[in-house]
Every structure is written in C-alpha cells, then in structure tokens.
Design an enzyme around this catalytic site. Structure first.
Site, mmCIF file in Angstrom:
data_model
loop_
_atom_site.group_PDB
_atom_site.id
_atom_site.type_symbol
_atom_site.label_atom_id
_atom_site.label_comp_id
_atom_site.label_asym_id
_atom_site.label_seq_id
_atom_site.Cartn_x
_atom_site.Cartn_y
_atom_site.Cartn_z
ATOM 1 N N GLN A 1 9.253 2.542 5.612
ATOM 2 C CA GLN A 1 9.817 1.872 4.491
ATOM 3 C C GLN A 1 11.069 2.136 4.012
ATOM 4 O O GLN A 1 11.571 3.381 4.389
ATOM 5 C CB GLN A 1 8.718 1.989 3.315
ATOM 6 C CG GLN A 1 7.520 1.159 3.506
ATOM 7 C CD GLN A 1 6.555 1.224 2.539
ATOM 8 O OE1 GLN A 1 6.566 2.399 1.802
ATOM 9 N NE2 GLN A 1 5.720 0.429 2.098
ATOM 10 N N ARG B 1 9.885 4.903 -5.126
ATOM 11 C CA ARG B 1 8.799 5.584 -4.322
ATOM 12 C C ARG B 1 8.345 4.628 -3.094
ATOM 13 O O ARG B 1 8.205 3.322 -3.463
ATOM 14 C CB ARG B 1 7.351 5.971 -4.876
ATOM 15 C CG ARG B 1 6.353 6.613 -3.986
ATOM 16 C CD ARG B 1 5.132 6.645 -4.833
ATOM 17 N NE ARG B 1 4.506 5.431 -5.392
ATOM 18 C CZ ARG B 1 3.954 4.532 -4.390
ATOM 19 N NH1 ARG B 1 3.784 4.815 -3.099
ATOM 20 N NH2 ARG B 1 3.342 3.354 -4.806
ATOM 21 N N ILE B 2 8.512 4.976 -1.915
ATOM 22 C CA ILE B 2 7.840 4.351 -0.772
ATOM 23 C C ILE B 2 6.769 5.307 -0.296
ATOM 24 O O ILE B 2 6.869 6.520 -0.517
ATOM 25 C CB ILE B 2 8.973 4.468 0.168
ATOM 26 C CG1 ILE B 2 9.901 5.406 0.726
ATOM 27 C CG2 ILE B 2 9.853 3.192 -0.327
ATOM 28 C CD1 ILE B 2 10.920 5.376 1.611
ATOM 29 N N SER B 3 5.918 4.545 0.341
ATOM 30 C CA SER B 3 4.699 5.248 0.929
ATOM 31 C C SER B 3 4.794 5.796 2.349
ATOM 32 O O SER B 3 4.196 6.923 2.720
ATOM 33 C CB SER B 3 3.474 4.433 0.798
ATOM 34 O OG SER B 3 3.298 3.644 -0.424
ATOM 35 N N THR B 4 5.637 5.307 3.077
ATOM 36 C CA THR B 4 5.908 5.615 4.459
ATOM 37 C C THR B 4 7.400 5.840 5.059
ATOM 38 O O THR B 4 8.207 5.260 4.272
ATOM 39 C CB THR B 4 5.259 4.671 5.420
ATOM 40 O OG1 THR B 4 6.036 3.433 5.546
ATOM 41 C CG2 THR B 4 3.626 4.361 5.289
#
Length: 183
Positions: free
Chosen positions: A13, A7-10
C-alpha cells in the site's frame, strides 16, 4: 497544533494519499506506521502519543487508520478527552471538539468494528467452503513424505544432533519437531 497520523497495513500500500490529505488539512507534523490496525502497539502512534499536548488536534484520514476495534477507538477517545486533545477524521468529517462530532465519532467507530467483523465472517465462510471442496490451506510442507519419515527416523536413532539433522534435511528445528510430533 494539528498533528497527522497515517497508517497502511502492508508494504504494497502507499501512504501518499493520506499524507497529501493531512498536509492539505494543515498538519504541521505527520507520523506514519506500516502495520495492521488490529495491532495496538504501533511505534509511530506511541511516539505521537508522547508529543500530543492539551489543545492539540490529532488528524487522521479515516477512523480505521487509528484503530479497527470499537474498544480501541473508544479508549483513544477517553484518553483524548482526559488530555484535552481533539480528534479530526477527514473522510468522515468528524471533529470531536464539538458535541455533534463526539456523537458522530461513536457511530462511525461502531460501523468500523461492524465492517471488520463482516470481513472476518466472510473470510471464515470462504475458508470453510474451500475446505468442504477438499482444499487445504496453509504453507506447503517443506519435505515430501519419504524425507519427512527419514528425518523422524534420524531423530529417533539419536546418532545425529538436531542441528545435523536440520542441516542435512534443509529444515528448521521447529519444522523437525513438528514432523516428530505428527508421527
């Protein structure tokens, strides 16, 4: 079966680091989300939950990729235990297929939540300091004060529809309503 989750937040990334580590750990399938860890409903994570079976191991690069709140991580742990699924975190060297791994998981989950709370406190302190210096955050107003007053005047005159006023002023309905409410 080893199944990975990243998982990446933005959008800025990059998920490659996590994918490489999960592939090297032997994951046969990898599911990825581009969404904040504070969001409970994540599409890839939901799909992953449907696929996981007894005896499988969910592999994550770090615990905070699975969830940022202690409550969420512990709920996942209870779900995994109930379903006979192990959790393995590569960075923290946690493997919940062992008693020691379960203990370490709970310690690191508490630390992840502590870190998140510290970030929130620092952010709030920074915002308060900026406000004390007279800085106002948030989005800039869509219209200058004269145009806002004109939009409100047009609204109260009832000579034009809401759509017409919004079209003339180049604003949305919620923006118009917020101007009317603030007057």
């Amino acid at each position: 079966m080893l199944i990975g989750y990243s998982r990446i937040s933005t959008q800025l990334q990059n998920v490659d680091l996590q994918h490489d580590a999960l592939t090297q750990a032997g994951c046969e399938k990898i599911f990825s989300d581009k969404i904040s860890g504070t969001v409970a409903e994540r599409p890839a994570l939901s799909k992953l939950k449907e696929i996981l079976r007894k005896g499988d191991t969910l592999v994550v690069w770090r615990l905070d990729r699975l969830g940022r709140s202690l409550k969420d991580l512990i709920e996942w742990m209870y779900y995994f235990e109930k379903e006979g699924i192990a959790l393995k975190s590569l960075q923290e060297s946690i493997d919940t297929s062992t008693a020691t791994g379960k203990l370490v998981f709970h310690i690191f989950a508490a630390m992840a939540e502590f870190e998140r709370n510290l970030i929130q406190e620092r952010t709030q302190a920074g915002l308060s300091a900026a406000r004390a210096r007279g800085r106002v955050g948030g989005r800039p107003k869509g219209l200058n004060e004269d145009k806002r007053k004109l939009a409100v005047k047009l609204y109260h005159s009832k000579e034009h529809s809401i759509d017409q006023i919004c079209g003339m002023m180049g604003i949305s309905k919620p923006t118009l309503y917020s101007y009317v409410k603030s007057e």
